[in-house]
Scaffold this motif. Structure first.
Motif, PDB file in Angstrom:
ATOM      1  N   TYR A 104       0.858  -1.181   0.000  1.00 59.16           N
ATOM      2  CA  TYR A 104       0.000   0.000   0.000  1.00 59.16           C
ATOM      3  C   TYR A 104       0.899   1.238   0.000  1.00 59.16           C
ATOM      4  O   TYR A 104       1.789   1.353   0.849  1.00 59.16           O
ATOM      5  CB  TYR A 104      -0.887   0.034   1.245  1.00 59.16           C
ATOM      6  CG  TYR A 104      -1.723  -1.212   1.460  1.00 59.16           C
ATOM      7  CD1 TYR A 104      -3.062  -1.250   1.090  1.00 59.16           C
ATOM      8  CD2 TYR A 104      -1.158  -2.348   2.038  1.00 59.16           C
ATOM      9  CE1 TYR A 104      -3.830  -2.386   1.299  1.00 59.16           C
ATOM     10  CE2 TYR A 104      -1.913  -3.491   2.246  1.00 59.16           C
ATOM     11  CZ  TYR A 104      -3.251  -3.505   1.868  1.00 59.16           C
ATOM     12  OH  TYR A 104      -3.996  -4.639   2.067  1.00 59.16           O
ATOM     13  N   TYR A 113      -3.464   7.098  -3.820  1.00 56.68           N
ATOM     14  CA  TYR A 113      -2.890   5.899  -3.209  1.00 56.68           C
ATOM     15  C   TYR A 113      -2.942   4.765  -4.218  1.00 56.68           C
ATOM     16  O   TYR A 113      -3.718   4.785  -5.182  1.00 56.68           O
ATOM     17  CB  TYR A 113      -3.635   5.515  -1.927  1.00 56.68           C
ATOM     18  CG  TYR A 113      -5.029   4.972  -2.122  1.00 56.68           C
ATOM     19  CD1 TYR A 113      -5.270   3.599  -2.177  1.00 56.68           C
ATOM     20  CD2 TYR A 113      -6.128   5.820  -2.241  1.00 56.68           C
ATOM     21  CE1 TYR A 113      -6.549   3.089  -2.351  1.00 56.68           C
ATOM     22  CE2 TYR A 113      -7.413   5.329  -2.415  1.00 56.68           C
ATOM     23  CZ  TYR A 113      -7.619   3.965  -2.474  1.00 56.68           C
ATOM     24  OH  TYR A 113      -8.891   3.459  -2.653  1.00 56.68           O
ATOM     25  N   ILE A 115      -2.596   0.291  -4.400  1.00 53.71           N
ATOM     26  CA  ILE A 115      -2.524  -1.006  -3.723  1.00 53.71           C
ATOM     27  C   ILE A 115      -2.143  -2.040  -4.769  1.00 53.71           C
ATOM     28  O   ILE A 115      -2.817  -2.166  -5.798  1.00 53.71           O
ATOM     29  CB  ILE A 115      -3.869  -1.394  -3.072  1.00 53.71           C
ATOM     30  CG1 ILE A 115      -4.310  -0.325  -2.065  1.00 53.71           C
ATOM     31  CG2 ILE A 115      -3.759  -2.752  -2.382  1.00 53.71           C
ATOM     32  CD1 ILE A 115      -5.705  -0.570  -1.492  1.00 53.71           C
ATOM     33  N   ARG A 254      -7.697   6.372  -5.785  1.00 54.75           N
ATOM     34  CA  ARG A 254      -6.865   5.199  -6.043  1.00 54.75           C
ATOM     35  C   ARG A 254      -6.350   5.214  -7.479  1.00 54.75           C
ATOM     36  O   ARG A 254      -7.107   5.472  -8.425  1.00 54.75           O
ATOM     37  CB  ARG A 254      -7.649   3.916  -5.794  1.00 54.75           C
ATOM     38  CG  ARG A 254      -6.814   2.651  -6.076  1.00 54.75           C
ATOM     39  CD  ARG A 254      -7.487   1.398  -5.586  1.00 54.75           C
ATOM     40  NE  ARG A 254      -6.678   0.229  -5.897  1.00 54.75           N
ATOM     41  CZ  ARG A 254      -6.933  -1.008  -5.458  1.00 54.75           C
ATOM     42  NH1 ARG A 254      -7.989  -1.204  -4.684  1.00 54.75           N
ATOM     43  NH2 ARG A 254      -6.145  -2.007  -5.798  1.00 54.75           N
TER      44      ARG A 254
END
Length: 256
Positions: A104, A113, A115, A254
Motif C-alpha cells: 500500500y 494511493y 494497492i 486510487r
C-alpha cells in the motif's frame, strides 16, 4: 519545492532493500578448513534476528526517469509487516505498508494511493517478492534463490560463494577476516535482470549481532533500465514493540 517520490521508486527501494560513517567491522571470526558448506552455514547462523526493527534512514534514489532523496522512518514486525514514512523538508510525502499479500502506497503530494499485490511485484521485477524476502533485505540478511551445489572462490580479501539454478544466480561475498556479508548479487539471466547489494559500515546491534548501517543497491533490468539506491541507517533499535498507524483518507483517489 517538494519533489514527488513516485510509487515505482518506493517499490524498487523496498524490493532491492540499503555522508558515510567511519567503517567499523565486526570482530575477526575464524573458520577452520573453509568450505562453501561451512560459509553457507555461517551465513544462515549469523543472520540478524529481530522480532521488531525500528530505524531512521536517509534514502537516495537515482533512476533513468527520476533522482530524489528523502528521509524515512521504518518499522518492521517479523512475519507481519513493513511500514515506512517518507519525509522531505520535514513533511511526510508518502507512507508505505507491506503485509503478507499486498503493498500500500499513500502519496501525500497528489492525494492518491495505490494497492498492489506482491505477485504484481514479482512479475514486474522477476524477483522473490514476499514479505519474508523483503524483511531479509531490510535486515541485511542473505536471500537464497538457490543454495544447492554452491561453489567457493577466493578473491583478494573476500570469499565468493556462487550458486546457479537454471537461469537464476546467487552470489555472496564474505570478508575473509570477519566473515561479514559485504556484497550480494541476484541475477535472472534469461530476462536480463540483476540486483547488486553492498553492505557496509557494520556496527554492533546488540551484544551478539552486527548490523550494516550503509547499503548501496543497484538494479539493472532490460525493461526498467538502471537504478541506484543508497540507504544510510541511523537510530536502529530491535525488539521494541511499536504502535503502527496506517489509514487511507477517504478523499484520496486510487491509482494503479
Amino acid at each position: 519545492m517538494l519533489i514527488q517520490l513516485r510509487p515505482t521508486a518506493l517499490l524498487i527501494i523496498l524490493l532491492a532493500f540499503a555522508a558515510c560513517k567511519s567503517a567499523k567491522k565486526p570482530e575477526t571470526t575464524k573458520v577452520k578448513d573453509v568450505t562453501a558448506g561451512k560459509l553457507l552455514d555461517h551465513m544462515v547462523k549469523n543472520q540478524v534476528k529481530a522480532d521488531w526493527l525500528e530505524a531512521k534512514a536517509r534514502i537516495s534514489y537515482d533512476g533513468e526517469d527520476q533522482s530524489v532523496s528523502a528521509s524515512a522512518s521504518i518499522v518492521m514486525r517479523k512475519d507481519s509487516l513493513v511500514w515506512m514514512s517518507v519525509r522531505k523538508l520535514g513533511f511526510e510525502v508518502a507512507r508505505v505498508q507491506i503485509d503478507k499479500d499486498s503493498v500500500y502506497v499513500i502519496n501525500r503530494l497528489s492525494n492518491e494511493y495505490t494497492i498492489q499485490g506482491l505477485d504484481y511485484l514479482a512479475s514486474s521485477y522477476n524477483l522473490p517478492a514476499n514479505l519474508k524476502t523483503i524483511q531479509a533485505i531490510l535486515l541485511g540478511n542473505p536471500v537464497f534463490l538457490n543454495s544447492r551445489d554452491m561453489t567457493l572462490n577466493k578473491e583478494e580479501a573476500n570469499y565468493h560463494l556462487i550458486s546457479s539454478s537454471g537461469q537464476l544466480e546467487n552470489h555472496f561475498w564474505l570478508d575473509m577476516a570477519s566473515l561479514a556479508l559485504v556484497r550480494t548479487r541476484y541475477g535472472d539471466l534469461r530476462n536480463r535482470r540483476e540486483v547488486n547489494l553492498l553492505l557496509e559500515d557494520y556496527q554492533p546491534l546488540d551484544a551478539e549481532q552486527n548490523f550494516s548501517y550503509l547499503r548501496q543497491i543497484k538494479v539493472d533490468s532490460s525493461e526498467l533500465g538502471e537504478a541506484a539506491i543508497e540507504i544510510d541507517f541511523s537510530d536502529v533499535k530491535i525488539n521494541v514493540p511499536q504502535e503502527i498507524r496506517f489509514s487511507i483518507p477517504s478523499r484520496y483517489t486510487r491509482v494503479d
